[in-house]
Design a protein around this motif. Sequence first.
Motif, PDB file in Angstrom:
ATOM      1  N   ILE A 693       0.581  -0.848   0.009  1.00 55.52           N
ATOM      2  CA  ILE A 693      -0.067  -0.166   0.068  1.00 55.52           C
ATOM      3  C   ILE A 693       0.761   0.723   0.203  1.00 55.52           C
ATOM      4  O   ILE A 693       0.500   2.033  -0.674  1.00 55.52           O
ATOM      5  CB  ILE A 693      -0.580  -0.287   1.592  1.00 55.52           C
ATOM      6  CG1 ILE A 693      -0.907  -1.501   0.900  1.00 55.52           C
ATOM      7  CG2 ILE A 693      -1.673   1.737   1.385  1.00 55.52           C
ATOM      8  CD1 ILE A 693      -2.521  -1.394  -0.382  1.00 55.52           C
ATOM      9  N   THR A 706      -1.724  -5.623  -5.959  1.00 57.14           N
ATOM     10  CA  THR A 706      -2.246  -5.243  -5.167  1.00 57.14           C
ATOM     11  C   THR A 706      -4.372  -5.121  -5.571  1.00 57.14           C
ATOM     12  O   THR A 706      -4.833  -5.894  -5.245  1.00 57.14           O
ATOM     13  CB  THR A 706      -2.721  -3.522  -4.777  1.00 57.14           C
ATOM     14  OG1 THR A 706      -1.539  -3.303  -3.517  1.00 57.14           O
ATOM     15  CG2 THR A 706      -4.014  -3.068  -4.147  1.00 57.14           C
ATOM     16  N   ALA A 722      -7.588  -3.329   2.969  1.00 61.22           N
ATOM     17  CA  ALA A 722      -5.617  -3.064   3.056  1.00 61.22           C
ATOM     18  C   ALA A 722      -5.432  -2.222   4.228  1.00 61.22           C
ATOM     19  O   ALA A 722      -6.675  -1.206   4.948  1.00 61.22           O
ATOM     20  CB  ALA A 722      -6.102  -1.400   1.623  1.00 61.22           C
TER      21      ALA A 722
END
Length: 766
Positions: A693, A706, A722
Motif C-alpha cells: 500500500i 494490490t 487494505a
Amino acid sequence: MRESATQAAYGLDETLAERVVSGLFEYEPIYRARLRDDFGNILARQHRQQSSSNLRWLTTWMFGDNQHYEIPLTIGDSADLVGYLEIDVDTGLIAAGFINRSALILASGLVRNFLLGIALTVFFYIALTKPLLRLVHSMRQVDPASPATTKIDVPDNHAADELGLLAQSANGLLMEIDENLWRLREAEQGLRERESRLRSIMQNVADGILSVDKDCCILQCNPACLQLLRLPENTELVGRNLYDYIVDASRLNLSQVLKQTVVDDDTFRPVLDRSIELVLRCADGNKIRVAAVFRPMQYEDSLLYTVVFHDVTAQRRYEERLVYMANHDSLTDLPNRSMLELNLRDALTDFDKQGEIITAPEDVARLTATALLFIDLDRFKLVNDSLGHDFGDLLLKEVANRLRGIIRRSDTLGRLGGDEFLIIIPHLNETQEAADLGQTVLNAFSPAFEIRGRQLFVSPSIGIALSPADGNDFATLMRNADAAMYSAKARGGGTYHFFTKMMNESAVARLSMENDLRDAIKREQFEVYYQPKIHLATGRLSGMEALLRWNRPGRGFVSPMQFIPIAEETGLIGKIGEWVLREVCAQIIKWDAQGLPPVVIAVNLSPRQLIEGRITDTIANILQETGVPASRLELEITETVMMQGMNRAVAILSEIRRLGVQIAIDDFGTGYSSLTYLKRLPINSIKIDRSFIRDITTDPDDAAITNTIILMGRNLGLRVIAEGVETKEQLEFLRAHDCDEIQGFLISEPRPPAEIVLLMEQLEQA
C-alpha cells in the motif's frame, strides 16, 4: 597289632614300629620279631636267646618245628603293599615248660606222680598250650581292612592271667588300629570329595582357569579356556604358549607384570595377585578383552602361575557405549555440549602453546585462532508445533547430515540441543575462513529438505565468535556467538553475523526486557489500543483491530516490534494472547452497555497460540464466561503461519469457525499467496500488507499486485482489507479498484478505549 604295624610301615614311623614289636615280645615264646617296609628297610626289631634242649626230637614230635610268620602289610582298596611283619615263635620253649613240669611230677612219685603228671600234662596242654595256639591262630585271622571285626576270645578261667592280659592287649590294639583306619578312610574320603568338587568347579566355571610356568607355557587348563578362545572341545592347549593367543599390544604389559614376581636371580618373590587386562585373539579371528589374575606360587624349584581369565568384552563395550552416549547427542550422533566444550578447551590450549614458543615479533602473525559458529534454525518451533516432534527430529537429522558434509576433518560439529548446532574451527588462519564457512552453511540449506515426502525450506541464523578476540573460554565464546546469532535472527534470519561489543550490550538489554516482560504479565501492565476500519463504499465504521501496548515502568511505551518477538521465543505469548482476548471481550460488553453500535473486533493470533495448547477451548471458554457473541470476534493470522503446517492449520481454524468466530489472513502477499491454500482455508477476509500500500500510487508493480489481490479475494467471495493507508491518493486508488475496507493513520492511529469511543460515534454518523 597288624593295623598298627601297617600304619608304621606306611608312615615310616619307627616309634610306632618299636611299640608294635615290644607289644609282641610280651609273649615269651616269641623270640624274634621285626617290622620292615616294602623296600626291605627295617623299622624296628627285637631278638632274644632261643632256648636249647636235648629233647629237640620230643619238642618237634609234640609241637613241630619252630613257627615263622611273615605277615604282609597292605593299605587302601587296591591293597597296596607297604611292608612286612615277621614273627618267630619258639616251640621249644613251650615244650620245655611242659617237659619240666612233667619231669618234676615224675620225680616226686613213680606211679602216683606219673598219673598226676599225665593229668597235669593234659591239663596244661588244654588249659595253656591250646589257648595260646588259639590266640596265635586268631591273630593270623585278623582282617587287615577291619581289625575290630575280629575279636580274640579267651576262656573265662584265663581272664586274669597272662594269657588273658595278652588277649586283652591284643583286642585293645586292634580297636585302636581300627579307629585309626576309620579316621584315615574318612580323611581320604573328604579329600576325594574336595578334589571332586574342585574338579567340578574347574570344569563348569565360566571363567578360564589355567596353570603356566614362568615362560607362560600352558601346563593345565579347564574347558572354559577353550570356549573363550573359540577352540573346539578336543583341542589340546597343554604344551602351547599363552603368548600365542595374546595380541601384541598386550604382551608388553603381561611381561612387565610377570617380572614383578621374580627377583634377578630367578627366584620367587612373594607378592599379591597381579591383575591385568589383556586382549586375546580367538580362533575365529575375533578379539576379546579379559581381566586376567596371575597368582604366583613356588612348586619345588619351579615358579608357576595360576591364571584366571574373566571375559569383560561386553562390559567394556557397555562402558565405552556409556562414555560415547555421555559425549554424543542421541538423535544426530554428533558430539554434545560437554564434548564440544572439551574439544574447544583443547583448541584453546593449542593456541596458548603456540604463544609460548613465539620468540620473534614477526611470528605473532602466524598464530592460528579458533572460531565458533553458532547455528540456530529459523522458525523451527513452528515445524515442531505444526508437523509434530517426530517430523522435527527427522529434520534435525537431515540438517546434521548436511553439516557433516561441509566441514573439514579438523573442524568439530556438534549439537547443543534443540535446533542449535555448533562448529568449532580450531586452526583459523584468517577471519575470512570463518565467513566462508558461514556462507557454505547457508548454501547447504538452500535446497529443500525432503522429509516424509514433504519439501521443507529451512534457513539458519549463524553467529560467529573468534578466540582470543571475543573470549578465551567456552562460556564467554558461547555467549558471544549466541549474541551474534540473535543479531542475525533479528535481521530476518538466513544470514551470519560476527560478534561485536554492541551485540553483547543488546543481549543484556534483551534479557532485561524478558525479565520485565514476565513481571508485566503478573502485574497486568499491558493495555489494549484500538484502530478503526471503515467501509470504502459508505465511509462508515466496519470494525476495529485490537493492538497490544506495553507501558514499561520507567521507560515508557515499548514498540510491539521489540517485545512481541521475545514473547514468542520465550513462550510468554500464550498468556499475553489469552489476556488480550479476555480484555477485548470485556471491552465489547462495556461498549454494548454504553449503547455504542456493535462492531467486530479483530485480535491478532500468534503462531504459537495457534499451534500450541488448545486455542479453540480457550476462545470458547472466554466467550462463554463473558457472554460475547462469537460473531463479534475476528482472529487475524499471518500468511506465513499457514504454510508451516497447512493440514493442522486447516483443522484448527475449522474448529474456530464452527464457534462462529471470523478469521482473516493478515499481511497477505508477503508469503505464498496461493489460490490453492486460500480455497482450503475457512477464512472470511484477507488483509493486504502495508508494504504494497505504501507505494501503491508510485510503483506500478505494487499497484498491480494490490489490484490482483483485490480481484482474487472478490472472486473467492472474501472481504479485502487494505492496511497502512496514510494518504487520500492511496484511498482513492483502493476505492477505484473496489477494495472493501481500509485501515490506517489516514482514518486514525491506534487509540485507548476512552478516546476511540468519540471516533466510533463520529464514523457511525458519517
